[in-house]
Write a protein that holds these residues in place. Structure first.
Motif, PDB file in Angstrom:
ATOM      1  N   GLU A  13      16.286  11.599 -12.522  1.00 60.01           N
ATOM      2  CA  GLU A  13      17.640  11.068 -12.318  1.00 60.01           C
ATOM      3  C   GLU A  13      17.799   9.694 -12.975  1.00 60.01           C
ATOM      4  O   GLU A  13      18.824   9.410 -13.593  1.00 60.01           O
ATOM      5  CB  GLU A  13      17.953  10.961 -10.824  1.00 60.01           C
ATOM      6  CG  GLU A  13      18.160  12.297 -10.148  1.00 60.01           C
ATOM      7  CD  GLU A  13      18.287  12.170  -8.635  1.00 60.01           C
ATOM      8  OE1 GLU A  13      18.391  11.019  -8.124  1.00 60.01           O
ATOM      9  OE2 GLU A  13      18.276  13.209  -7.964  1.00 60.01           O
ATOM     10  N   GLU A  14      16.778   8.852 -12.836  1.00 60.43           N
ATOM     11  CA  GLU A  14      16.840   7.529 -13.450  1.00 60.43           C
ATOM     12  C   GLU A  14      16.897   7.626 -14.978  1.00 60.43           C
ATOM     13  O   GLU A  14      17.630   6.889 -15.624  1.00 60.43           O
ATOM     14  CB  GLU A  14      15.631   6.681 -13.033  1.00 60.43           C
ATOM     15  CG  GLU A  14      15.706   6.180 -11.611  1.00 60.43           C
ATOM     16  CD  GLU A  14      14.516   5.312 -11.234  1.00 60.43           C
ATOM     17  OE1 GLU A  14      13.438   5.429 -11.861  1.00 60.43           O
ATOM     18  OE2 GLU A  14      14.670   4.506 -10.306  1.00 60.43           O
ATOM     19  N   TYR A  63      19.681  -2.245 -15.060  1.00 57.43           N
ATOM     20  CA  TYR A  63      19.312  -0.927 -14.537  1.00 57.43           C
ATOM     21  C   TYR A  63      17.877  -0.579 -14.928  1.00 57.43           C
ATOM     22  O   TYR A  63      17.089  -0.115 -14.104  1.00 57.43           O
ATOM     23  CB  TYR A  63      20.276   0.153 -15.039  1.00 57.43           C
ATOM     24  CG  TYR A  63      19.933   1.502 -14.465  1.00 57.43           C
ATOM     25  CD1 TYR A  63      20.327   1.835 -13.179  1.00 57.43           C
ATOM     26  CD2 TYR A  63      19.169   2.407 -15.179  1.00 57.43           C
ATOM     27  CE1 TYR A  63      19.979   3.049 -12.625  1.00 57.43           C
ATOM     28  CE2 TYR A  63      18.821   3.623 -14.636  1.00 57.43           C
ATOM     29  CZ  TYR A  63      19.220   3.946 -13.357  1.00 57.43           C
ATOM     30  OH  TYR A  63      18.868   5.144 -12.800  1.00 57.43           O
ATOM     31  N   ALA A  71      22.756   7.829 -20.012  1.00 60.76           N
ATOM     32  CA  ALA A  71      24.216   7.737 -19.926  1.00 60.76           C
ATOM     33  C   ALA A  71      24.680   6.299 -20.161  1.00 60.76           C
ATOM     34  O   ALA A  71      25.671   6.064 -20.863  1.00 60.76           O
ATOM     35  CB  ALA A  71      24.704   8.247 -18.568  1.00 60.76           C
ATOM     36  N   LEU A  72      23.965   5.330 -19.584  1.00 60.77           N
ATOM     37  CA  LEU A  72      24.307   3.925 -19.789  1.00 60.77           C
ATOM     38  C   LEU A  72      24.101   3.515 -21.253  1.00 60.77           C
ATOM     39  O   LEU A  72      24.913   2.779 -21.820  1.00 60.77           O
ATOM     40  CB  LEU A  72      23.475   3.030 -18.878  1.00 60.77           C
ATOM     41  CG  LEU A  72      23.828   3.097 -17.393  1.00 60.77           C
ATOM     42  CD1 LEU A  72      22.765   2.378 -16.560  1.00 60.77           C
ATOM     43  CD2 LEU A  72      25.205   2.514 -17.138  1.00 60.77           C
ATOM     44  N   THR A  74      18.109  10.145 -16.723  1.00 58.99           N
ATOM     45  CA  THR A  74      19.440  10.655 -17.064  1.00 58.99           C
ATOM     46  C   THR A  74      20.482   9.546 -16.984  1.00 58.99           C
ATOM     47  O   THR A  74      21.327   9.399 -17.869  1.00 58.99           O
ATOM     48  CB  THR A  74      19.820  11.828 -16.125  1.00 58.99           C
ATOM     49  OG1 THR A  74      18.863  12.868 -16.315  1.00 58.99           O
ATOM     50  CG2 THR A  74      21.206  12.341 -16.415  1.00 58.99           C
ATOM     51  N   THR A  75      20.422   8.744 -15.936  1.00 53.98           N
ATOM     52  CA  THR A  75      21.365   7.631 -15.788  1.00 53.98           C
ATOM     53  C   THR A  75      21.174   6.605 -16.895  1.00 53.98           C
ATOM     54  O   THR A  75      22.155   6.107 -17.465  1.00 53.98           O
ATOM     55  CB  THR A  75      21.203   6.966 -14.406  1.00 53.98           C
ATOM     56  OG1 THR A  75      21.449   7.951 -13.392  1.00 53.98           O
ATOM     57  CG2 THR A  75      22.162   5.797 -14.231  1.00 53.98           C
ATOM     58  N   SER A 134      14.503   0.057 -12.281  1.00 52.31           N
ATOM     59  CA  SER A 134      14.069   1.442 -12.115  1.00 52.31           C
ATOM     60  C   SER A 134      12.691   1.511 -11.472  1.00 52.31           C
ATOM     61  O   SER A 134      11.852   0.631 -11.663  1.00 52.31           O
ATOM     62  CB  SER A 134      14.052   2.159 -13.468  1.00 52.31           C
ATOM     63  OG  SER A 134      15.358   2.205 -13.991  1.00 52.31           O
TER      64      SER A 134
END
Length: 180
Positions: free
Chosen positions: A132-133, A59, A139-140, A135-136, A63
């Motif tokens: 958004e990236e 991920y 979370a990961l 935040t993701t 990005s």
């Protein structure tokens, strides 16, 4: 599994073994990753990154900006600085590891943050997507760390019990960084 068998066979052929001494096997010491009769640090199953770690790395590589990398490095720098401040007294090797990671991650986070700011001046930069990236990515990161904590017995009530209760760890962290 084939790689593990080949690795163990090569080690045995060289006269080496990862097997625990009989006294520790009799005492019930087992690898917490696979349940084998070796320490986790020697576990062939631990030689490769977990699926969660591989997904997380993929991920970050895919990005569109440096924002996710800057966010993750900043969070990791904060976590290691907090561990250092909490003074968990894990002995000199642990304390040195924590101090080194705190310093190194702080420097890397600063570089990534500068790169993210420089990239934000590009006409192709999308601030909403970068946010958004980030935040993701966070979370990961948290999901990966949480999974490792469960696997290590630091969370989730393993039958043999954790070496330190999660509550005690939180109290020590809170002493280093109130409200953490």
């Amino acid at each position: 599994a084939e790689n593990v068998a080949a690795w163990l066979a090569a080690a045995a052929h060289a006269g080496k073994s990862i097997e625990l001494p009989e006294s520790e096997i009799a005492a019930g010491v087992r690898c917490y990753t696979c349940g084998g009769t070796h320490y986790d640090v020697d576990c062939p199953g631990e030689a490769a990154a977990s699926v969660a770690a591989q997904s997380f790395a993929s991920y970050l590589r895919s990005s569109a900006s440096f924002a996710p990398v800057a966010a993750v490095l900043g969070d990791l720098a904060f976590a290691f600085a907090t561990l250092r401040a909490a003074g968990l007294d894990g002995g000199e090797p642990y304390d040195n590891l924590v101090a080194h990671h705190a310093d190194r991650l702080e420097a890397l986070a600063a570089v990534a943050q500068r790169a993210a700011l420089e990239g934000s001046s590009s006409p192709f930069y999308n601030a909403a997507r970068a946010s958004e990236e980030a935040t993701t990515a966070r979370a990961l990161l948290y999901a990966w760390v949480d999974g490792e904590a469960v696997e290590a017995g630091l969370k989730g009530g393993r039958p043999e019990g954790p070496t330190m209760s999660l509550e005690e760890a939180r109290e020590r962290l809170d002493a280093g960084a109130p409200g953490f």
